[in-house]
Structures are given as C-alpha cells and as structure tokens.
Design a protein around this motif. Structure first.
Motif, PDB file in Angstrom:
ATOM      1  N   SER A   8       0.829  -1.195   0.000  1.00 41.78           N
ATOM      2  CA  SER A   8       0.000   0.000   0.000  1.00 41.78           C
ATOM      3  C   SER A   8       0.871   1.255   0.000  1.00 41.78           C
ATOM      4  O   SER A   8       1.958   1.279   0.571  1.00 41.78           O
ATOM      5  CB  SER A   8      -0.953  -0.007   1.201  1.00 41.78           C
ATOM      6  N   GLY A  26       2.092   7.160   4.290  1.00 44.52           N
ATOM      7  CA  GLY A  26       2.094   5.870   4.973  1.00 44.52           C
ATOM      8  C   GLY A  26       1.916   4.764   3.958  1.00 44.52           C
ATOM      9  O   GLY A  26       2.010   4.972   2.742  1.00 44.52           O
ATOM     10  N   PHE A  31       6.786   2.692   3.731  1.00 41.15           N
ATOM     11  CA  PHE A  31       7.718   2.480   4.850  1.00 41.15           C
ATOM     12  C   PHE A  31       8.830   1.512   4.459  1.00 41.15           C
ATOM     13  O   PHE A  31      10.005   1.727   4.789  1.00 41.15           O
ATOM     14  CB  PHE A  31       6.964   1.928   6.072  1.00 41.15           C
ATOM     15  N   ILE A 123      -1.027  -6.179   1.604  1.00 36.98           N
ATOM     16  CA  ILE A 123      -2.191  -5.779   0.805  1.00 36.98           C
ATOM     17  C   ILE A 123      -3.023  -7.039   0.574  1.00 36.98           C
ATOM     18  O   ILE A 123      -2.670  -8.115   1.060  1.00 36.98           O
ATOM     19  CB  ILE A 123      -1.840  -5.157  -0.579  1.00 36.98           C
ATOM     20  N   THR A 230       3.603   3.416  13.994  1.00 30.68           N
ATOM     21  CA  THR A 230       3.116   3.047  12.659  1.00 30.68           C
ATOM     22  C   THR A 230       4.286   2.798  11.705  1.00 30.68           C
ATOM     23  O   THR A 230       5.201   3.613  11.623  1.00 30.68           O
ATOM     24  CB  THR A 230       2.233   4.167  12.065  1.00 30.68           C
ATOM     25  N   ALA A 232       6.505   0.468  11.802  1.00 26.22           N
ATOM     26  CA  ALA A 232       7.705  -0.196  12.330  1.00 26.22           C
ATOM     27  C   ALA A 232       7.877  -1.572  11.684  1.00 26.22           C
ATOM     28  O   ALA A 232       8.990  -1.981  11.352  1.00 26.22           O
ATOM     29  CB  ALA A 232       7.619  -0.330  13.848  1.00 26.22           C
TER      30      ALA A 232
HETATM   31  P1  AMP Z   1       2.672  -1.417  10.383  1.00 32.69           P
HETATM   32  O1  AMP Z   1       2.606  -0.411  11.512  1.00 32.69           O
HETATM   33  O2  AMP Z   1       4.056  -1.817  10.015  1.00 32.69           O
HETATM   34  O3  AMP Z   1       1.733  -2.553  10.598  1.00 32.69           O
HETATM   35  O4  AMP Z   1       2.127  -0.684   9.069  1.00 32.69           O
HETATM   36  C1  AMP Z   1       1.169   0.306   9.101  1.00 32.69           C
HETATM   37  C2  AMP Z   1       0.888   0.763   7.678  1.00 32.69           C
HETATM   38  O5  AMP Z   1       0.074  -0.226   7.041  1.00 32.69           O
HETATM   39  C3  AMP Z   1       0.134   2.070   7.635  1.00 32.69           C
HETATM   40  O6  AMP Z   1       0.944   3.042   7.012  1.00 32.69           O
HETATM   41  C4  AMP Z   1      -1.133   1.773   6.822  1.00 32.69           C
HETATM   42  O7  AMP Z   1      -1.357   2.699   5.804  1.00 32.69           O
HETATM   43  C5  AMP Z   1      -0.907   0.393   6.236  1.00 32.69           C
HETATM   44  N1  AMP Z   1      -2.116  -0.443   6.312  1.00 32.69           N
HETATM   45  C6  AMP Z   1      -3.003  -0.514   7.328  1.00 32.69           C
HETATM   46  N2  AMP Z   1      -3.992  -1.377   7.037  1.00 32.69           N
HETATM   47  C7  AMP Z   1      -3.741  -1.869   5.788  1.00 32.69           C
HETATM   48  C8  AMP Z   1      -4.395  -2.824   4.927  1.00 32.69           C
HETATM   49  N3  AMP Z   1      -5.538  -3.445   5.265  1.00 32.69           N
HETATM   50  N4  AMP Z   1      -3.822  -3.088   3.723  1.00 32.69           N
HETATM   51  C9  AMP Z   1      -2.681  -2.478   3.371  1.00 32.69           C
HETATM   52  N5  AMP Z   1      -2.012  -1.575   4.134  1.00 32.69           N
HETATM   53  C10 AMP Z   1      -2.525  -1.263   5.338  1.00 32.69           C
END
Ligand code: AMP
Length: 307
Positions: A8, A26, A31, A123, A230, A232
């Motif tokens: 994403s 994000g 990331f 994703i 977020t 990490a």
């Molecule tokens: P993490 O903290 O490493 O789990 O990643 C958080 C990131 O995942 C955020 O920047 C969100 O935009 C992204 N994210 C959250 N939910 C989803 C989802 N269902 N599919 C894809 N990306 C997501």
C-alpha cells in the motif's frame, strides 16, 4: 541485487498520546522503501489516487527507489486511520478505505520482472499472488499480512503461503492465522503451510526468526522516546530484505544479521511520525545502532559451564 516491493501507498491519519498527523505518508510499500533504499535499490509497485501528493515521494526517488511501477489511478488514495493507547503497544484501526486499491490490477513493468528479492507487503493476498505470477525467478519471496486479510481472504492467503519463502507477521497475526496461542507452535504451523522461514515480530519486545533448524531472537531497541509505532513492521521488513539484497546471501549468518538490521530500521521508524525519521537517516547511524545491538546481546558463559 534488485529488490521489488508491492504494497500500500497510503495516506495515514494517526493519533498517539503525543500528537496527531493527518493524511501523512504511509502504507506498507512506502515504509518498506524508505528503509530498504538505505541498503539497496528498490523497485516499487503500487497505486495512488489522483489526490496523492506525488512530490512528497521525491525523497524516495532521490534515494534510488524506482517509481515506474507506481500507478496513478482516478479516485481516492488508500487511507488508513489508527489510534494508539498510552503504552503504544496496542492500536485500534479506526478506518480502512481501500479507494483505488479496490480495483488495482498490478502491472509489473518489464524491467522489474527479474527482481531477485521480492517483498509482498501487506495488501490483499489476491494482489500479492498476482504480482508473484508476473515475476520470473526470484531468489527469495517474503510476505506480510494482517488481521484484515486473515479474516477476509483466508483461502487466498493460504494459497499465497504455499508459494513464499518467508512470512513476516506480528505475534497477534501468527496466533490468529494458526489458531494457536503458543508462538513456537504457531511458527511450525506456518512452516508446514509453505514458508521455510517465519519471522514473528513482537513490537517493542523484539522479533523471533524460526528456520527449519534454528531459532534466533533480536531484541527491540530500548529507546528513550517512542513517538509513533506506525510502519515499524514495514521498516523492519525493509531493513531485513535490504540487508539480504545488499549481501546477496541467505545463509544462517545472513538471516541473523538481517534480523538485526530489521530491528534497527524498525527502531528508527518509531522515533518520528510517518516516514520523517528516514529522510535524513545516514548509513553511519544505521551501523552505529547495529553495533549497539551487538553490544546489547553478546555475552559469555562462565568458564566452568564447560561450553
Ligand atoms: P505497520 O505499523 O508496520 O503494521 O504498518 C502500518 C501501515 O500499514 C500504515 O501506514 C497503513 O497505511 C498500512 N495499512 C493498514 N492497514 C492496511 C491494509 N488493510 N492493507 C494495506 N495496508 C494497510
């Protein structure tokens, strides 16, 4: 050493006890790329809507992230909103709006299809499979997922697992996926469904690598201040895969070092909101923190222990 990521590319609204960011950069691919590009050139595959501030990604392009696989579609970008409680370990997802991701059909540019190292970021597993089908002969494929897909697309996720070498998930996801509370057993359950390697992340408490023959533990870095957790996990994946792409190997020692570089990059991610900390992060800072990790964990047994 080409390293491809699909994931994403999002606009996140995040609240923590220390503040709030609206529509910040994000997404798993963002990331991951911000972290991995400090190790090796990255090829990014994803989609954004026509509301996305594309120039905000210039810092990635300047650092060798090839954005040719980032499609711009008509409609709204993927948006995610989350809130952290005081201990920063638990977060609540307030909103997930797929936007242009709902109709995304990844088209891997010809020049990306020979990627050797592939990270299928979090994703829809249908899209992760679709990407995998377009890549020629990768050396190692790693993937991530989350509760949203474990609940909603379980069958597709199981199909994907049978085709990847490494699964990176957090402890809650490993438990949910396997239906087993015990993480060692959960890792074995995952092994039996395909991935040779399983990395289970435990937030500030570190991460565990399970291979068929060994277990390795990387601690979390004890930071004085954590600002926004977020990303990490994706930054961890970026450091992990970035190191493998840079060193070109996957033996036990390479994987162990990858765990440490993953922990290093995860620890940088949480020091500021969004991808801010990665913008001026240097190779020296990364190596210095890796040395701290070594110093934190090296020890000797008493001479009379007989080993
Ligand atoms: P993490 O903290 O490493 O789990 O990643 C958080 C990131 O995942 C955020 O920047 C969100 O935009 C992204 N994210 C959250 N939910 C989803 C989802 N269902 N599919 C894809 N990306 C997501």
């Amino acid at each position: 050493m080409s390293l491809l990521v699909v994931g994403s590319v999002a606009l996140d609204t995040v609240s923590t006890p220390f503040g709030r960011a609206d529509d910040a950069l994000g997404g798993s691919a963002t990331f991951f790329s911000a972290a991995a590009s400090l190790f090796a050139p990255v090829q990014l595959v994803g989609v954004v809507g026509d509301d996305y501030p594309l120039d905000a990604l210039d810092f990635l392009a300047e650092r060798g992230v090839d954005l040719d696989g980032l499609e711009r579609a008509r409609g709204e970008s993927f948006r995610w909103a989350g809130e952290y409680s005081f201990d920063l370990n638990s977060r609540e997802t307030l909103e997930t709006r797929l936007g242009v991701f709902a109709d995304f059909q990844p088209k891997i540019p010809e020049g990306f299809r020979d990627a050797e190292w592939v990270f299928l970021g979090n994703i829809d597993p249908v899209l992760q499979l679709d990407v995998l089908n377009q890549i020629h002969r990768p050396r190692l494929v790693a993937c991530d997922t989350m509760n949203f897909w474990i609940e909603g697309k379980r069958a597709e996720l199981m199909e994907l697992l049978a085709r990847v070498d490494l699964l990176l998930v957090n402890d809650g996801e490993a438990r949910q996926l396997s239906g087993d509370h015990n993480l060692a057993r959960a890792a074995r359950w995952i092994h039996e469904r395909g991935p040779r390697y399983v990395v289970i992340k435990k937030g500030e408490h570190g991460a565990i690598l399970f291979t068929p023959h060994s277990v390795f533990f990387a601690p979390g870095y004890p930071l004085d201040e954590v600002f926004d957790p977020t990303g990490a996990g994706d930054a961890f994946a970026g450091g992990f895969m970035g190191h493998l792409a840079r060193c070109g190997g996957t033996d036990d020692a390479d994987l162990r070092r990858a765990m440490i570089y993953g922990s290093v990059m995860g620890s940088f991610a949480v020091e500021k909101f969004s991808v801010e900390r990665f913008k001026d992060l240097t190779a020296d800072e990364i190596e210095e923190r890796a040395r701290h990790f070594r110093d934190m964990t090296v020890f000797e047994l008493p001479v009379d222990a007989g080993v």
